[in-house]
Structures are given as C-alpha cells and as structure tokens.
Design an enzyme around this catalytic site. Sequence first.
Site, short mmCIF file in Angstrom:
data_model
loop_
_atom_site.label_atom_id
_atom_site.label_comp_id
_atom_site.label_asym_id
_atom_site.label_seq_id
_atom_site.Cartn_x
_atom_site.Cartn_y
_atom_site.Cartn_z
N GLN A 1 -15.48 1.86 -6.08
CA GLN A 1 -14.60 0.83 -5.57
C GLN A 1 -12.99 1.02 -5.36
O GLN A 1 -12.32 0.47 -4.64
CB GLN A 1 -14.84 -0.47 -6.39
CG GLN A 1 -16.08 -0.97 -6.42
CD GLN A 1 -16.05 -2.20 -7.39
OE1 GLN A 1 -16.01 -3.33 -6.95
NE2 GLN A 1 -16.49 -1.97 -8.63
N ARG B 1 1.63 1.88 -3.66
CA ARG B 1 0.52 2.27 -4.34
C ARG B 1 0.26 3.85 -3.86
O ARG B 1 -0.20 4.72 -4.91
CB ARG B 1 -0.72 1.49 -4.12
CG ARG B 1 -0.71 0.00 -4.81
CD ARG B 1 -1.93 -0.69 -4.65
NE ARG B 1 -3.30 -0.03 -5.05
CZ ARG B 1 -4.34 -0.26 -4.97
NH1 ARG B 1 -4.66 -1.39 -3.70
NH2 ARG B 1 -5.31 0.20 -5.25
N HIS C 1 -14.30 0.69 -0.70
CA HIS C 1 -13.20 -0.24 -0.38
C HIS C 1 -12.10 0.91 0.62
O HIS C 1 -10.72 0.13 0.71
CB HIS C 1 -12.55 -1.09 -1.24
CG HIS C 1 -13.56 -1.73 -1.80
ND1 HIS C 1 -13.55 -2.45 -3.22
CD2 HIS C 1 -14.65 -2.22 -1.54
CE1 HIS C 1 -14.64 -3.17 -3.51
NE2 HIS C 1 -15.29 -3.00 -2.30
N CYS D 1 -5.44 3.72 12.97
CA CYS D 1 -4.94 3.33 14.43
C CYS D 1 -5.86 2.29 14.81
O CYS D 1 -7.01 2.47 14.92
CB CYS D 1 -4.91 4.46 15.45
SG CYS D 1 -4.18 3.81 16.79
N TYR E 1 0.87 -1.22 -0.14
CA TYR E 1 0.08 -0.16 0.03
C TYR E 1 0.74 1.23 0.01
O TYR E 1 0.57 2.33 -0.77
CB TYR E 1 -0.99 -0.07 0.98
CG TYR E 1 -1.89 -1.06 0.91
CD1 TYR E 1 -1.76 -2.21 1.53
CD2 TYR E 1 -3.19 -0.82 -0.03
CE1 TYR E 1 -3.04 -3.46 1.30
CE2 TYR E 1 -4.01 -1.97 -0.44
CZ TYR E 1 -3.94 -3.26 0.28
OH TYR E 1 -4.68 -4.09 -0.09
N ASP F 1 -8.39 5.29 -4.79
CA ASP F 1 -7.32 6.56 -5.21
C ASP F 1 -8.09 7.79 -4.93
O ASP F 1 -9.22 7.79 -4.68
CB ASP F 1 -6.95 6.41 -6.95
CG ASP F 1 -8.11 6.41 -7.84
OD1 ASP F 1 -8.37 5.46 -8.55
OD2 ASP F 1 -8.93 7.35 -7.61
N CYS G 1 -6.91 3.17 18.70
CA CYS G 1 -7.92 4.06 18.89
C CYS G 1 -8.71 4.49 17.95
O CYS G 1 -9.45 5.43 18.07
CB CYS G 1 -7.15 5.37 19.64
SG CYS G 1 -6.35 6.51 18.23
N CYS H 1 -2.71 8.54 19.75
CA CYS H 1 -2.38 7.85 20.93
C CYS H 1 -0.97 7.17 20.79
O CYS H 1 -0.44 6.60 21.86
CB CYS H 1 -3.38 6.68 21.13
SG CYS H 1 -3.04 5.38 19.95
#
Length: 237
Positions: free
Chosen positions: A88, A56, A108, A116, A53, A91, A119, A141
């Site tokens: 979906q 991307r 998505h 996180c 990720y 971007d 929290c 946090c």
Amino acid sequence: MARVVVLSGAGISAESGLSTFRESDGLWANYSVEDICTAGCLVTNRDETISFYDKRRTELVDKEPNSAHKVLAELKNRYKNDIAIITQNVDNLFEKAGIAHEDVIHLHGFLTNVECEQCQNIYDIGYNKLADVNDGKCTACGSEYVRPYIVMFGEAAPNYALLDQEIQDCSLLVVIGTSGMVVGVNTLAYFVERSILNNLEPSDAINDTFFDKVIYDKATNAIHEIAYEIEELLAKG
Ligand code: APR
Ligand code: ZN
C-alpha cells in the site's frame, strides 16, 4: 499466480524513518485526509495537496530500506514468480532494496512519479518538487495539469485487481505493517491456506484470530521468522 503473497503497509517503512498514517504521530494526526487525499482535493485544495506530496517525495531522498525490505527483496529475486510483493506504500524502499519497480505491485501509486491529467503521461520526477521539473508542466504535452501519481480515497485503484489475482491460489499470505483500515486483510486471511500477521500491536480493523501466526513486534525482528516460513514453503518446490 504466486504461492506467497506479501502485503505490506506503512509499518514496514517505519524503521526506515517514514511516518505511518494512523499511529499517534502519524500523517493523519497532522493532516486532514479530506483536504489532501480525497478525490477532488486537487481541484478544491490544489496547492496544499501538491505541497503535501512534494514534502513526502523530497524526504524520500535519504531514506534507506531496512532489513525487512532487504530480506524480502532477496527472496523475491530468488523465487521471482513464486512471491508477489504487494504494498500500500508509495515509497520506493523495495526498489532501493533491489526489486525491479515492475516487480512491486503498488496499490496506491508511487511517490516519485507524476501523471498528466491531460494526456495521462506518467513520468518519474525523482525526489523533486513537481514545480521544479519542466516548470511543473507535462513533459509530453506541456499541460500544467500534472498531479502526483497517488490514488486518493474515492479514486480508482486498478492494481487491486492484481491483488485479487495473486491471492487466488496463494498458499501463504504474509501481512506486514498495516492497520487493515483500507485493505480488508481479514477476508484475505480467511480464504488462504496459511497466513502470518506482523504488526506492532493489535488493530481494531484486524481480527487476528483469522491468522495462523501473529507476531506483534518490529518488522525487522519478525522478518527472520517470516523468511524462514517462506523459504521452507518454496524450497519444497
Ligand atoms: N513493524 C511492524 N509494524 C509496524 C511498525 C514496525 N516497525 N510500525 C508500525 N507498524 C504497524 C502498526 O502497528 C499499524 O498497524 O503499521 C501499521 C500502520 O497502519 P497505518 O498507519 O494505518 O498504515 P497503513 O495500514 O499502511 O494505511 C493504509 O491508508 O491512508 C491510507 O493510502 C494510505 O496506504 C495507506 C492506507
Ligand atoms: Zn500531458
């Protein structure tokens, strides 16, 4: 609810230089969904998942919306509550085309956000790698359990409820650039008054006879015919 629902997939961003998933050169040809996009992968395969990720996200920095995003953004901003832009895609090309983030329904998740797990703080890290913002720790946090704000297969996808709501009294459903392998577009098309499908080619998961109009062409070509139909419907008031 919106009179026009536009549901898009990876195909609408293909001409902006972003990979689709299931085409021959798609993401799932080079990565295993089980390893980096299935519930639990952040436990069993955290490093590879985060770097998938990160890659991307950092690639997004110089990607520009194409004319399909721009035409839909203009229509959305002109007919605000009459059009639902549901995607979906994770971007930010609809946002770069001028639609406020809160006016795009991302089913998505959203690539420039992280969440996180301690929290539930959701925050924007732009086009950075996760580890490069606040040392990868939660800005609220301080937890190190921060993850991409992406819905993995097998995880809850709460925004699908918004799709169900928007489709209720929609007069025109427009489906652009999705194989239909994840969102059941046949069912959606079956229940709406009028539907348009735009893909590059037929998909095994889509019964295009359920659609009133089918355009197998690039989205940047098809968008003119699609925009004409949307305007004709909404200009009637
Ligand atoms: N114009 C229009 N359609 C296009 C274009 C284009 N320029 N290029 C490709 N397409 C179409 C293809 O014909 C194909 O039907 O886009 C579709 C892409 O299908 P997928 O790669 O399966 O992408 P998508 O349907 O968005 O995947 C759905 O699966 O893995 C998950 O979360 C991921 O959101 C994704 C979901
Ligand atoms: Zn936190």
